[in-house]
Design an enzyme around this catalytic site. Structure first.
Site, PDB file in Angstrom:
ATOM      1  CB  THR A  50      -0.680 -49.940  50.985  1.00 30.84           C
ATOM      2  OG1 THR A  50      -1.638 -48.915  51.250  1.00 30.84           O
ATOM      3  CG2 THR A  50      -1.359 -51.309  51.132  1.00 30.84           C
ATOM      4  N   GLY A  51       1.333 -51.943  52.667  1.00 29.91           N
ATOM      5  CA  GLY A  51       2.147 -53.154  52.511  1.00 29.91           C
ATOM      6  C   GLY A  51       2.961 -53.439  53.752  1.00 29.91           C
ATOM      7  CB  SER A  52       4.895 -56.436  54.590  1.00 32.07           C
ATOM      8  OG  SER A  52       5.725 -56.533  53.451  1.00 32.07           O
ATOM      9  CB  THR A  53       8.156 -52.025  53.501  1.00 27.65           C
ATOM     10  OG1 THR A  53       8.317 -53.244  52.774  1.00 27.65           O
ATOM     11  CG2 THR A  53       9.521 -51.568  53.989  1.00 27.65           C
ATOM     12  N   GLY A 107       6.038 -48.506  50.077  1.00 31.76           N
ATOM     13  CA  GLY A 107       6.872 -49.610  49.616  1.00 31.76           C
ATOM     14  C   GLY A 107       6.868 -49.689  48.097  1.00 31.76           C
ATOM     15  CB  ALA A 108       8.624 -50.154  45.439  1.00 30.89           C
ATOM     16  CG  ASP A 109       5.042 -54.772  44.399  1.00 29.55           C
ATOM     17  OD1 ASP A 109       4.996 -55.412  45.455  1.00 29.55           O
ATOM     18  OD2 ASP A 109       4.113 -54.036  44.006  1.00 29.55           O
ATOM     19  CD  GLU A 128       0.361 -48.476  47.011  1.00 27.40           C
ATOM     20  OE1 GLU A 128       0.588 -49.126  48.034  1.00 27.40           O
ATOM     21  OE2 GLU A 128       0.615 -48.915  45.870  1.00 27.40           O
TER      22      GLU A 128
HETATM   23  O1  LIG Z   1       2.420 -51.304  46.059  1.00 26.12           O
HETATM   24  C1  LIG Z   1       2.162 -51.802  47.129  1.00 26.12           C
HETATM   25  C2  LIG Z   1       0.786 -52.110  47.566  1.00 26.12           C
HETATM   26  O2  LIG Z   1      -0.146 -51.845  46.558  1.00 26.12           O
HETATM   27  C3  LIG Z   1       3.254 -52.102  48.069  1.00 26.12           C
HETATM   28  O3  LIG Z   1       3.951 -50.933  48.331  1.00 26.12           O
HETATM   29  C4  LIG Z   1       4.153 -53.113  47.445  1.00 26.12           C
HETATM   30  O4  LIG Z   1       3.377 -54.246  47.118  1.00 26.12           O
HETATM   31  C5  LIG Z   1       5.286 -53.517  48.374  1.00 26.12           C
HETATM   32  O5  LIG Z   1       4.776 -54.195  49.448  1.00 26.12           O
HETATM   33  P1  LIG Z   1       5.678 -54.820  50.579  1.00 26.12           P
HETATM   34  O6  LIG Z   1       6.334 -53.693  51.298  1.00 26.12           O
HETATM   35  O7  LIG Z   1       4.693 -55.599  51.414  1.00 26.12           O
HETATM   36  O8  LIG Z   1       6.677 -55.744  49.919  1.00 26.12           O
END
Ligand SMILES: O=C(CO)[C@H](O)[C@H](O)COP(=O)(O)O
Length: 264
Positions: A50-53, A107-109, A128
């Protein structure tokens, strides 16, 4: 039904770079996603992050399914990713006993050199972690801002049962985590809810000295359903910086992603 054609150009235009010197994060995310898509093989069961990547990964994977005849089945880690997967023509599997995934791409933060992660910025941390744990291989896709020396600057997300919120916040404050209830982006006077209907609490630790100890302290708080520390789960990460993609593996020196024609 005919699926919409999605072009790389469209993905590249998701957001423009902030200034001449700022990294083009959308392009880095796309590069990481493109690299990961190249390692998906026929017959794989795939967990969709989930997320923009993760989103361009899903879009490009759908393109390979529709146009390249790639046969895969997938389960998504959020309603948003599930919806995107449907739109781009990826066959979806419902959760069931015994279901495992050959590969999950998410993805990851934040990620450190040992591939310990903070996740949940998009609020999908529970699903996740469920899908990551049911996967033989968790591959993280990330732009250059996600790699850190020490976890904790990004607020650690928790998913919390609504009734338990005040006590969970007290317990997190005792651990030094400065908890903040996440509000809904569309309706800032209302709290945000996860796909499960739970609340999300962002914990500002600034520095997490011992992620394993913190995880052990968090998991015993009643009503704290899941935390965003992902420890010992990721096998590799593709970290894109500018036009270069590197493969990170726990405790190893990064290697150019171009060295790998299959999963590292
Ligand atoms: O853990 C997540 C969602 O719950 C995402 O993987 C994380 O926030 C990274 O997101 P992005 O790729 O948009 O930066």
């Amino acid at each position: 039904m005919r699926q919409p054609r999605l072009r790389l150009q469209f993905l590249l235009n998701v957001s423009a770079p902030q200034s001449a010197s700022a990294p083009d994060l959308a392009a880095e995310k796309l590069l990481a996603a493109t690299t990961a898509v190249g390692w998906v093989r026929d017959g794989m069961r795939v967990g969709l992050g989930t997320g923009s990547t993760a989103a361009p990964f899903i879009t490009l994977l759908g393109q390979r399914v529709r146009e390249g005849g790639l046969r895969i089945e997938a389960t998504a880690t959020s309603r948003a990713s599930e919806e995107l997967a449907r739109q781009v023509g990826i066959p979806l599997l419902e959760p069931r006993r015994g279901l495992r995934f050959d590969l999950t791409v998410d993805g990851a933060d934040e990620l450190d050199a040992q591939l310990r992660l903070i996740k949940g910025g998009g609020g999908a941390l529970l699903r996740e972690k469920v899908i990551a744990t049911a996967s033989d291989y968790l591959l993280i896709v990330a732009d250059s801002t996600k790699a850190v020396g020490q976890l904790g600057r990004f607020p650690l997300p928790l998913e919390v049962v609504p009734f338990a919120l005040p006590w969970v916040m007290d317990a997190v404050a005792d651990l030094g985590g400065a908890p903040v209830l996440r509000m809904d982006k569309q309706n800032p006077l209302e709290p945000a809810h996860s796909d499960q209907g739970n609340l999300l609490v962002d914990c500002h630790f600034q520095q997490i000295e011992d992620p394993a100890m913190l995880a052990a302290q968090l998991i015993v708080i009643p009503g704290m359903v899941e935390h965003g520390l992902f420890l010992g789960l990721a096998r590799a990460a593709v970290v894109a910086q500018g036009g270069q993609a590197q493969v990170w593996r726990p405790g190893q020196a990064p290697v150019a992603a171009s060295e790998f024609t299959a999963l590292p």
